[in-house]
Write a protein that holds these residues in place. Structure first.
Motif, short mmCIF file in Angstrom:
data_model
loop_
_atom_site.label_atom_id
_atom_site.label_comp_id
_atom_site.label_asym_id
_atom_site.label_seq_id
_atom_site.Cartn_x
_atom_site.Cartn_y
_atom_site.Cartn_z
N LEU A 98 0.83 -1.20 0.00
CA LEU A 98 0.00 0.00 0.00
C LEU A 98 0.87 1.25 0.00
CD1 LEU A 98 -2.60 -1.05 2.72
CD2 LEU A 98 -2.99 -0.90 0.25
N PHE A 100 0.32 5.68 0.71
CA PHE A 100 -0.59 6.60 1.36
C PHE A 100 -0.18 8.05 1.08
CE2 PHE A 100 -0.19 2.74 3.77
CZ PHE A 100 -1.48 2.39 4.11
N ARG A 104 -5.49 5.81 0.67
CA ARG A 104 -4.78 4.55 0.45
C ARG A 104 -4.80 4.18 -1.03
NH1 ARG A 104 -5.88 -0.48 4.43
NH2 ARG A 104 -5.64 1.15 5.95
#
Length: 143
Positions: A98, A100, A104
């Motif tokens: 992921l 950010f 997300r």
């Protein structure tokens, strides 16, 4: 203030949730499970660029690393807003794949123990670049 080791301190969360040790080759951190943001005391001034590296020695929890501007304020105590959760910060997590920055997104990279993650802030262009073991090519680079 929170606990600190050299030029590193707990920025968001409870200081009791992280153990920091200053070693010959840099600082090491051991998180006890609660979400916590640790930051250096050094800043990359607006209009400048900087670079730092993090060596992955373990992949417990959610190892989310990033950079922030001076507007990313400290929060003492529990906080659900960490690095990357605001317009003033960027972060990546190579365990959960992921990235950010306010929200997300997918970061199709899997880190492993021994990897060296490079974080470059470009506050001229307002972005963060990431390398793994010195490689800035896809899926790394600007995230």
């Amino acid at each position: 203030g929170g606990i600190e080791t050299g030029c590193v301190a707990v920025h968001r969360g409870w200081p009791s949730t992280v153990r920091m040790d200053a070693g010959e080759y840099g600082a090491s951190f051991d998180f006890t499970g609660d979400f916590c943001t640790v930051r250096t005391r050094d800043c990359c001034p607006k209009g400048r660029r900087a670079y730092c590296e993090v060596e992955i020695v373990g992949l417990d929890g959610s190892p989310q690393y990033g950079l922030s501007t001076e507007r990313f304020v400290a929060v003492r105590g529990a906080s659900t807003q960490g690095c990357g959760d605001s317009a003033d910060s960027w972060s990546v997590d190579g365990k959960r794949s992921l990235k950010f920055h306010e929200k997300r997104g997918a970061y199709p990279c899997q880190w492993k123990e021994g990897d060296v993650i490079g974080l470059a802030c470009d506050l001229v262009g307002g972005k963060m670049l990431v390398s793994v073991n010195g490689d800035f090519s896809e899926p790394n680079g600007v995230v």
